[in-house]
Write a protein that holds these residues in place. Structure first.
Motif, PDB file in Angstrom:
ATOM      1  N   GLY A   1      -5.293  -5.757 -19.843  1.00 27.10           N
ATOM      2  CA  GLY A   1      -6.652  -5.466 -19.396  1.00 27.10           C
ATOM      3  C   GLY A   1      -7.554  -5.343 -20.601  1.00 27.10           C
ATOM      4  N   GLY A   2      -8.768  -4.900 -20.357  1.00 23.65           N
ATOM      5  CA  GLY A   2      -9.697  -4.760 -21.460  1.00 23.65           C
ATOM      6  C   GLY A   2     -10.957  -4.041 -21.040  1.00 23.65           C
ATOM      7  N   MET A   3     -11.910  -3.989 -21.967  1.00 24.72           N
ATOM      8  CA  MET A   3     -13.175  -3.293 -21.752  1.00 24.72           C
ATOM      9  C   MET A   3     -14.302  -4.148 -22.329  1.00 24.72           C
ATOM     10  SD  MET A   3     -11.872   0.546 -22.766  1.00 24.72           S
ATOM     11  CE  MET A   3     -13.104   1.424 -21.783  1.00 24.72           C
ATOM     12  N   LEU A   4     -15.457  -4.119 -21.663  1.00 25.89           N
ATOM     13  CA  LEU A   4     -16.586  -4.958 -22.029  1.00 25.89           C
ATOM     14  C   LEU A   4     -17.850  -4.116 -22.065  1.00 25.89           C
ATOM     15  CD1 LEU A   4     -17.503  -8.020 -22.429  1.00 25.89           C
ATOM     16  CD2 LEU A   4     -18.122  -7.926 -19.999  1.00 25.89           C
TER      17      LEU A   4
ATOM     18  N   ALA B   1     -14.570  -2.146 -17.242  1.00 28.04           N
ATOM     19  CA  ALA B   1     -13.137  -2.146 -17.533  1.00 28.04           C
ATOM     20  C   ALA B   1     -12.385  -2.748 -16.360  1.00 28.04           C
ATOM     21  CB  ALA B   1     -12.647  -0.725 -17.803  1.00 28.04           C
ATOM     22  N   GLY B   2     -11.234  -3.339 -16.665  1.00 26.76           N
ATOM     23  CA  GLY B   2     -10.413  -3.893 -15.598  1.00 26.76           C
ATOM     24  C   GLY B   2      -9.366  -4.840 -16.126  1.00 26.76           C
ATOM     25  N   PRO B   3      -8.654  -5.526 -15.228  1.00 23.37           N
ATOM     26  CA  PRO B   3      -7.628  -6.487 -15.635  1.00 23.37           C
ATOM     27  C   PRO B   3      -8.225  -7.627 -16.449  1.00 23.37           C
ATOM     28  CG  PRO B   3      -7.470  -5.964 -13.284  1.00 23.37           C
ATOM     29  CD  PRO B   3      -8.759  -5.391 -13.769  1.00 23.37           C
ATOM     30  N   GLU B   4      -7.432  -8.220 -17.310  1.00 22.75           N
ATOM     31  CA  GLU B   4      -7.927  -9.193 -18.280  1.00 22.75           C
ATOM     32  C   GLU B   4      -8.625 -10.391 -17.633  1.00 22.75           C
ATOM     33  OE1 GLU B   4      -9.108 -10.971 -21.581  1.00 22.75           O
ATOM     34  OE2 GLU B   4      -8.202  -8.974 -21.512  1.00 22.75           O
ATOM     35  N   ALA B   5      -7.982 -11.061 -16.696  1.00 24.52           N
ATOM     36  CA  ALA B   5      -8.576 -12.281 -16.136  1.00 24.52           C
ATOM     37  C   ALA B   5      -9.869 -11.997 -15.367  1.00 24.52           C
ATOM     38  CB  ALA B   5      -7.563 -13.010 -15.255  1.00 24.52           C
ATOM     39  N   PRO B   6      -9.890 -11.028 -14.444  1.00 19.64           N
ATOM     40  CA  PRO B   6     -11.159 -10.730 -13.764  1.00 19.64           C
ATOM     41  C   PRO B   6     -12.252 -10.244 -14.720  1.00 19.64           C
ATOM     42  CG  PRO B   6      -9.320  -9.806 -12.541  1.00 19.64           C
ATOM     43  CD  PRO B   6      -8.770 -10.275 -13.851  1.00 19.64           C
ATOM     44  N   LEU B   7     -11.866  -9.491 -15.757  1.00 23.99           N
ATOM     45  CA  LEU B   7     -12.859  -9.006 -16.708  1.00 23.99           C
ATOM     46  C   LEU B   7     -13.469 -10.169 -17.490  1.00 23.99           C
ATOM     47  CD1 LEU B   7     -14.158  -6.391 -17.886  1.00 23.99           C
ATOM     48  CD2 LEU B   7     -12.445  -6.529 -19.701  1.00 23.99           C
ATOM     49  N   GLU B   8     -12.641 -11.123 -17.879  1.00 24.33           N
ATOM     50  CA  GLU B   8     -13.151 -12.288 -18.588  1.00 24.33           C
ATOM     51  C   GLU B   8     -14.097 -13.092 -17.702  1.00 24.33           C
ATOM     52  OE1 GLU B   8     -14.092 -14.788 -21.513  1.00 24.33           O
ATOM     53  OE2 GLU B   8     -12.887 -12.957 -21.753  1.00 24.33           O
ATOM     54  N   LYS B   9     -13.742 -13.234 -16.427  1.00 25.30           N
ATOM     55  CA  LYS B   9     -14.601 -13.950 -15.478  1.00 25.30           C
ATOM     56  C   LYS B   9     -15.936 -13.225 -15.312  1.00 25.30           C
ATOM     57  CE  LYS B   9     -14.687 -15.591 -10.675  1.00 25.30           C
ATOM     58  NZ  LYS B   9     -13.915 -15.637  -9.397  1.00 25.30           N
ATOM     59  N   THR B  10     -15.873 -11.891 -15.210  1.00 30.09           N
ATOM     60  CA  THR B  10     -17.101 -11.099 -15.082  1.00 30.09           C
ATOM     61  C   THR B  10     -17.958 -11.234 -16.332  1.00 30.09           C
ATOM     62  OG1 THR B  10     -16.016  -9.511 -13.618  1.00 30.09           O
ATOM     63  CG2 THR B  10     -17.998  -8.759 -14.766  1.00 30.09           C
ATOM     64  N   GLY B  11     -17.326 -11.193 -17.491  1.00 31.22           N
ATOM     65  CA  GLY B  11     -18.061 -11.330 -18.740  1.00 31.22           C
ATOM     66  C   GLY B  11     -18.782 -12.665 -18.834  1.00 31.22           C
TER      67      GLY B  11
ATOM     68  N   SER C   1      -9.739  -3.165 -27.343  1.00 29.71           N
ATOM     69  CA  SER C   1      -8.766  -2.514 -26.474  1.00 29.71           C
ATOM     70  C   SER C   1      -7.963  -3.583 -25.757  1.00 29.71           C
ATOM     71  CB  SER C   1      -9.464  -1.611 -25.445  1.00 29.71           C
ATOM     72  OG  SER C   1      -8.511  -1.015 -24.589  1.00 29.71           O
ATOM     73  N   LEU C   2      -6.666  -3.378 -25.670  1.00 30.18           N
ATOM     74  CA  LEU C   2      -5.798  -4.276 -24.922  1.00 30.18           C
ATOM     75  C   LEU C   2      -5.445  -3.691 -23.566  1.00 30.18           C
ATOM     76  CD1 LEU C   2      -3.415  -5.271 -27.868  1.00 30.18           C
ATOM     77  CD2 LEU C   2      -5.476  -6.453 -27.071  1.00 30.18           C
ATOM     78  N   THR C   3      -6.113  -2.597 -23.208  1.00 30.73           N
ATOM     79  CA  THR C   3      -5.858  -1.867 -21.961  1.00 30.73           C
ATOM     80  C   THR C   3      -7.185  -1.652 -21.244  1.00 30.73           C
ATOM     81  OG1 THR C   3      -3.975  -0.735 -22.981  1.00 30.73           O
ATOM     82  CG2 THR C   3      -4.886   0.254 -20.983  1.00 30.73           C
ATOM     83  N   GLY C   4      -7.169  -1.752 -19.920  1.00 30.71           N
ATOM     84  CA  GLY C   4      -8.381  -1.531 -19.123  1.00 30.71           C
ATOM     85  C   GLY C   4      -8.580  -0.057 -18.827  1.00 30.71           C
ATOM     86  N   PHE C   5      -8.885   0.732 -19.867  1.00 32.16           N
ATOM     87  CA  PHE C   5      -9.067   2.168 -19.689  1.00 32.16           C
ATOM     88  C   PHE C   5     -10.184   2.460 -18.692  1.00 32.16           C
ATOM     89  CE2 PHE C   5      -7.103   2.123 -23.939  1.00 32.16           C
ATOM     90  CZ  PHE C   5      -6.118   3.080 -23.754  1.00 32.16           C
TER      91      PHE C   5
END
Length: 312
Positions: free
Chosen positions: A140-143, A174-184, A199-203
């Motif tokens: 996951g990650g954070m944006l 914040a959220g899972p990697e693929a949906p977060l990338e799509k949102t970004g 961050s490598l985690t969706g805190f």
């Protein structure tokens, strides 16, 4: 440095969380010509309290090429906790007696030790348990987005949520990697300014709910005490009561619950003007705090230690 400055303002310490880490952060205060014995002793306290986990953590902290990257949850979280705690201890060793503490994410765990809520050994055990659980979470990650939370509502979903409200137009998703990338990508297409948080985690998102199950039992087994120093919570946006700190669910849900740094800072400064000292490896909270009306007006002051990393 004394407990107050010109004008007799009380001091509040700001303790940062995920995203403030960087390679070899504050190592110059631990060894070498610019070393500060109080800082080094406090870091050693933490590494010792971590038992077997302390040695590899310390080694990666100093390494030019660490075995585990500093942005990985098993390195970023315990090292931020340790540096926040040690820098605060260094500042306090110079005669500063803070009137308040405000921690961001894992920074609140360091604040809880400084305020006497947890002992350092108990807090380190709780932090290590947390990172072991989170290490097994999906990627996951954070944006960070230059927008108010309300502007971002049409872009949320697929477990991508508001993870932090850091300032009026500084929101972290914040959220899972693929949906977060799509949102970004959707936000960038809509001309929003975005930046990934290290961050490598969706805190602070629902994706961590499964990883946090069972943490409440460990918190329930640890003795807690009423804060000796007022802790302004970035989760409730108000001062923590004895009832709050005695509630295991409050602490166990930190990785899932959103961080409300700006509302907490606003509540802190509504009690009166302060000198805000950021005791952490960066100056991110200081930059946010400088946007506050009381700071812009010059009645409250901001002092990050990053600019004086080799000693306050």
């Amino acid at each position: 440095m004394t407990a107050t400055t010109t004008g007799g303002l009380p001091v509040a310490l700001l303790l940062p969380g995920q995203g403030s880490q960087h390679p070899r952060m504050a190592t110059g205060l631990y060894s070498g010509e610019a070393a500060e014995p109080e800082f080094a002793a406090a870091m050693d306290e933490v590494f010792t309290a971590m038992g077997a986990a302390g040695k590899p953590l310390r080694a990666d902290w100093f390494a030019e090429r660490p075995t585990v990257p500093v942005d990985h949850v098993t390195r970023s979280q315990p090292l931020i906790f340790a540096v926040d705690y040690a820098l605060a201890r260094l500042v306090m060793s110079r005669g500063v007696r803070p009137a308040a503490l405000l921690g961001h994410s894992v920074g609140e765990m360091a604040a809880a030790v400084l305020a006497g809520v947890f002992t350092l050994p108990d807090a380190t055990a709780l932090v290590l348990d947390r990172v072991r659980r989170l290490a097994d979470a999906p990627p996951g990650g954070m944006l960070a987005v230059a927008a108010a939370p309300g502007e971002l509502e049409p872009y949320l979903g697929d477990d991508v949520v508001v993870g932090a409200v850091n300032a009026p137009r500084q929101t972290v998703l914040a959220g899972p990697e693929a949906p977060l990338e799509k949102t970004g990508q959707a936000l960038r297409d809509a001309l929003f300014t975005c930046r990934r948080v290290p961050s490598l985690t969706g805190f602070h998102s629902p994706m961590l709910e499964p990883a946090c199950r069972g943490a409440e039992e460990l918190f329930a087994s640890v003795p807690v005490r009423a804060p000796r120093i007022t802790i302004h919570s970035a989760y409730t946006a108000g001062p923590l009561t004895h009832g709050d700190v005695a509630n295991p669910a409050y602490w166990a849900r930190h990785p899932v619950a959103p961080v409300l740094f700006w509302p907490a800072l606003d509540a802190l400064l509504s009690t009166g003007d302060h000198i805000l000292i950021e005791t952490g490896p960066g100056d991110g909270l200081s930059r946010l705090a400088r946007r506050h009306p009381r700071v812009r007006a010059g009645t409250s002051k901001v002092l990050p230690l990053r600019a004086t990393e080799h000693g306050p």
